[in-house]
Design a protein around this motif. Structure first.
Motif, PDB file in Angstrom:
ATOM      1  N   ILE A 136       0.860  -1.186   0.000  1.00 11.72           N
ATOM      2  CA  ILE A 136       0.000   0.000   0.000  1.00 11.72           C
ATOM      3  C   ILE A 136       0.895   1.234   0.000  1.00 11.72           C
ATOM      4  O   ILE A 136       1.812   1.344   0.830  1.00 11.72           O
ATOM      5  N   VAL A 137       0.643   2.152  -0.926  1.00 13.69           N
ATOM      6  CA  VAL A 137       1.474   3.346  -1.068  1.00 13.69           C
ATOM      7  C   VAL A 137       0.596   4.599  -1.054  1.00 13.69           C
ATOM      8  O   VAL A 137      -0.417   4.654  -1.742  1.00 13.69           O
ATOM      9  N   VAL A 138       1.008   5.576  -0.265  1.00 10.78           N
ATOM     10  CA  VAL A 138       0.403   6.904  -0.272  1.00 10.78           C
ATOM     11  C   VAL A 138       1.468   7.856  -0.778  1.00 10.78           C
ATOM     12  O   VAL A 138       2.520   8.026  -0.150  1.00 10.78           O
ATOM     13  N   GLU A 139       1.222   8.479  -1.923  1.00  9.58           N
ATOM     14  CA  GLU A 139       2.214   9.313  -2.590  1.00  9.58           C
ATOM     15  C   GLU A 139       1.635  10.711  -2.786  1.00  9.58           C
ATOM     16  O   GLU A 139       0.757  10.933  -3.609  1.00  9.58           O
ATOM     17  N   GLU A 140       2.124  11.662  -1.972  1.00  7.05           N
ATOM     18  CA  GLU A 140       1.658  13.037  -2.036  1.00  7.05           C
ATOM     19  C   GLU A 140       2.852  13.979  -2.091  1.00  7.05           C
ATOM     20  O   GLU A 140       3.998  13.557  -1.907  1.00  7.05           O
ATOM     21  N   ASP A 141       2.593  15.270  -2.330  1.00  5.69           N
ATOM     22  CA  ASP A 141       3.678  16.235  -2.472  1.00  5.69           C
ATOM     23  C   ASP A 141       4.550  16.318  -1.224  1.00  5.69           C
ATOM     24  O   ASP A 141       5.775  16.452  -1.312  1.00  5.69           O
ATOM     25  N   GLU A 142       3.943  16.263  -0.055  1.00  7.12           N
ATOM     26  CA  GLU A 142       4.691  16.441   1.189  1.00  7.12           C
ATOM     27  C   GLU A 142       4.640  15.212   2.078  1.00  7.12           C
ATOM     28  O   GLU A 142       4.998  15.283   3.256  1.00  7.12           O
ATOM     29  N   ARG A 143       4.209  14.084   1.528  1.00  6.38           N
ATOM     30  CA  ARG A 143       4.120  12.862   2.335  1.00  6.38           C
ATOM     31  C   ARG A 143       4.283  11.658   1.451  1.00  6.38           C
ATOM     32  O   ARG A 143       3.755  11.607   0.340  1.00  6.38           O
ATOM     33  N   LEU A 144       5.031  10.661   1.938  1.00  5.55           N
ATOM     34  CA  LEU A 144       5.187   9.395   1.243  1.00  5.55           C
ATOM     35  C   LEU A 144       5.135   8.290   2.285  1.00  5.55           C
ATOM     36  O   LEU A 144       5.897   8.301   3.252  1.00  5.55           O
ATOM     37  N   GLU A 145       4.228   7.331   2.083  1.00  6.01           N
ATOM     38  CA  GLU A 145       4.080   6.226   3.021  1.00  6.01           C
ATOM     39  C   GLU A 145       3.992   4.914   2.265  1.00  6.01           C
ATOM     40  O   GLU A 145       3.356   4.837   1.199  1.00  6.01           O
ATOM     41  N   LEU A 146       4.627   3.884   2.828  1.00  6.90           N
ATOM     42  CA  LEU A 146       4.553   2.533   2.272  1.00  6.90           C
ATOM     43  C   LEU A 146       4.352   1.549   3.415  1.00  6.90           C
ATOM     44  O   LEU A 146       5.034   1.633   4.443  1.00  6.90           O
ATOM     45  N   VAL A 147       3.426   0.627   3.210  1.00  9.55           N
ATOM     46  CA  VAL A 147       3.160  -0.416   4.199  1.00  9.55           C
ATOM     47  C   VAL A 147       2.949  -1.724   3.457  1.00  9.55           C
ATOM     48  O   VAL A 147       2.132  -1.791   2.524  1.00  9.55           O
ATOM     49  N   THR A 148       3.665  -2.769   3.845  1.00 10.74           N
ATOM     50  CA  THR A 148       3.486  -4.071   3.210  1.00 10.74           C
ATOM     51  C   THR A 148       2.224  -4.741   3.737  1.00 10.74           C
ATOM     52  O   THR A 148       1.686  -4.373   4.783  1.00 10.74           O
ATOM     53  N   LYS A 149       1.775  -5.733   3.005  1.00 12.03           N
ATOM     54  CA  LYS A 149       0.536  -6.435   3.350  1.00 12.03           C
ATOM     55  C   LYS A 149       0.606  -7.028   4.747  1.00 12.03           C
ATOM     56  O   LYS A 149      -0.363  -6.961   5.510  1.00 12.03           O
ATOM     57  N   ALA A 150       1.751  -7.600   5.095  1.00 14.18           N
ATOM     58  CA  ALA A 150       1.903  -8.217   6.412  1.00 14.18           C
ATOM     59  C   ALA A 150       2.222  -7.198   7.499  1.00 14.18           C
ATOM     60  O   ALA A 150       2.223  -7.536   8.684  1.00 14.18           O
ATOM     61  N   GLY A 151       2.510  -5.954   7.099  1.00 15.94           N
ATOM     62  CA  GLY A 151       2.828  -4.928   8.076  1.00 15.94           C
ATOM     63  C   GLY A 151       4.214  -5.044   8.672  1.00 15.94           C
ATOM     64  O   GLY A 151       4.527  -4.361   9.657  1.00 15.94           O
ATOM     65  N   ASP A 152       5.062  -5.887   8.076  1.00 16.22           N
ATOM     66  CA  ASP A 152       6.404  -6.075   8.623  1.00 16.22           C
ATOM     67  C   ASP A 152       7.413  -5.082   8.061  1.00 16.22           C
ATOM     68  O   ASP A 152       8.587  -5.098   8.430  1.00 16.22           O
ATOM     69  N   LEU A 153       6.956  -4.202   7.175  1.00 13.85           N
ATOM     70  CA  LEU A 153       7.812  -3.161   6.615  1.00 13.85           C
ATOM     71  C   LEU A 153       6.962  -1.921   6.396  1.00 13.85           C
ATOM     72  O   LEU A 153       5.946  -1.963   5.705  1.00 13.85           O
ATOM     73  N   GLU A 154       7.374  -0.819   7.026  1.00 13.96           N
ATOM     74  CA  GLU A 154       6.646   0.437   6.902  1.00 13.96           C
ATOM     75  C   GLU A 154       7.641   1.583   6.773  1.00 13.96           C
ATOM     76  O   GLU A 154       8.701   1.568   7.401  1.00 13.96           O
ATOM     77  N   CYS A 155       7.283   2.558   5.973  1.00 15.82           N
ATOM     78  CA  CYS A 155       8.071   3.777   5.890  1.00 15.82           C
ATOM     79  C   CYS A 155       7.116   4.960   5.859  1.00 15.82           C
ATOM     80  O   CYS A 155       6.150   4.954   5.088  1.00 15.82           O
ATOM     81  N   HIS A 156       7.385   5.948   6.693  1.00 12.65           N
ATOM     82  CA  HIS A 156       6.552   7.138   6.765  1.00 12.65           C
ATOM     83  C   HIS A 156       7.455   8.365   6.645  1.00 12.65           C
ATOM     84  O   HIS A 156       8.290   8.615   7.523  1.00 12.65           O
ATOM     85  N   LEU A 157       7.297   9.120   5.574  1.00 14.75           N
ATOM     86  CA  LEU A 157       8.101  10.309   5.324  1.00 14.75           C
ATOM     87  C   LEU A 157       7.209  11.539   5.222  1.00 14.75           C
ATOM     88  O   LEU A 157       6.104  11.469   4.688  1.00 14.75           O
ATOM     89  N   VAL A 158       7.719  12.661   5.718  1.00 17.54           N
ATOM     90  CA  VAL A 158       7.051  13.947   5.558  1.00 17.54           C
ATOM     91  C   VAL A 158       8.102  14.982   5.152  1.00 17.54           C
ATOM     92  O   VAL A 158       9.307  14.766   5.323  1.00 17.54           O
TER      93      VAL A 158
END
Length: 247
Positions: A136-158
């Motif tokens: 799952i990816v959220v891609e915006e001008d001031e935010r980028l987030e990625l979360v895997t299906k199992a939730g064992d890898l996440e990245c949250h950037l602002v």
């Protein structure tokens, strides 16, 4: 000719029919953005990540570096298909720059790959190492987030940068030289004793630039603040499956 597998694009309704004769060894991608999030991690973590005893991590200013590599594609397709016909996708994997102790060459360790592509299951059927679905990816001008299906890898950037007394890379070119040095990649897929070799070739020159982003990377190995974030745009890449270690 009967299709081996039919997969429907949930967004467009288009059905992709792939025949069993269409084996996949090489995959091309038109990449609109490649994001890299770097974290300084304890050196002992590397022994948990690297599954090849002939690989040792490249230290940067004496520090162990774990990166999340995110490749966002306009189009991707096996080499026997015109690339513009292939669908787009978001993809990511943890990555460690390494030295192959057997000959001193640069190499890369790539943890399991993740994607939001509905076509990922086709790869394994046609001979290319499997890629985990459900990203799952959220891609915006001031935010980028990625979360895997199992939730064992996440990245949250602002957007924004923390003040740092220590920087891993002094210039964008220093990072580009470090990150692009390795072509041969090693990954563990399926069976725990199986290591696949997948080389990544850059078919178009592209340069990284540091981005004013900050955030957190959560992994199965631990959670860390990002030390730096880099971006390169409009790349053309080819992945070549070279077989298994020891085969």
């Amino acid at each position: 000719m009967d299709a081996l597998i039919c997969v429907e694009d949930p967004k467009t309704g288009k059905v992709w029919r792939v025949n069993k004769e269409n084996k996949i060894k090489n995959v091309n991608a038109d990449v609109y953005a490649r994001w890299i999030m770097n974290c300084i991690v304890p050196k002992e973590i590397m022994s948990k990540i690297l599954k090849c005893d002939f690989l040792e991590p490249v230290l940067v200013k004496g520090k162990a570096v774990l990166s999340l590599c995110c490749i966002f594609m306009r189009h991707t397709a096996p080499v026997w298909m015109p690339i513009h016909l292939g669908p787009g996708s978001h993809n990511c994997a943890l990555r460690v720059a390494c030295i192959d102790k057997r000959d001193g060459t640069q190499a890369v360790w790539v943890d399991p790959r993740h994607t939001d592509s509905f076509l990922a299951p086709v790869l394994e059927f046609l001979g290319f190492p499997a890629v985990n679905t459900g990203l799952i990816v959220v891609e915006e001008d001031e935010r980028l987030e990625l979360v895997t299906k199992a939730g064992d890898l996440e990245c949250h950037l602002v957007k924004g940068e923390d003040e740092k007394e220590f920087a891993l890379f002094d210039t964008d070119q220093d990072f580009t030289d470090y990150f692009c040095a390795g072509v041969r990649g090693y990954s563990e897929h399926g069976k725990k004793d199986q290591i696949d070799i997948i080389d990544l070739h850059k078919l178009k020159d592209n340069k990284f630039r540091k981005m004013p982003m900050k955030g957190i990377l959560r992994t199965a190995y631990g959670t860390w603040f990002t030390e730096s974030v880099y971006l390169t745009e409009d790349g053309l890449y080819q992945w070549v499956y070279e077989g298994k270690v020891g085969s």
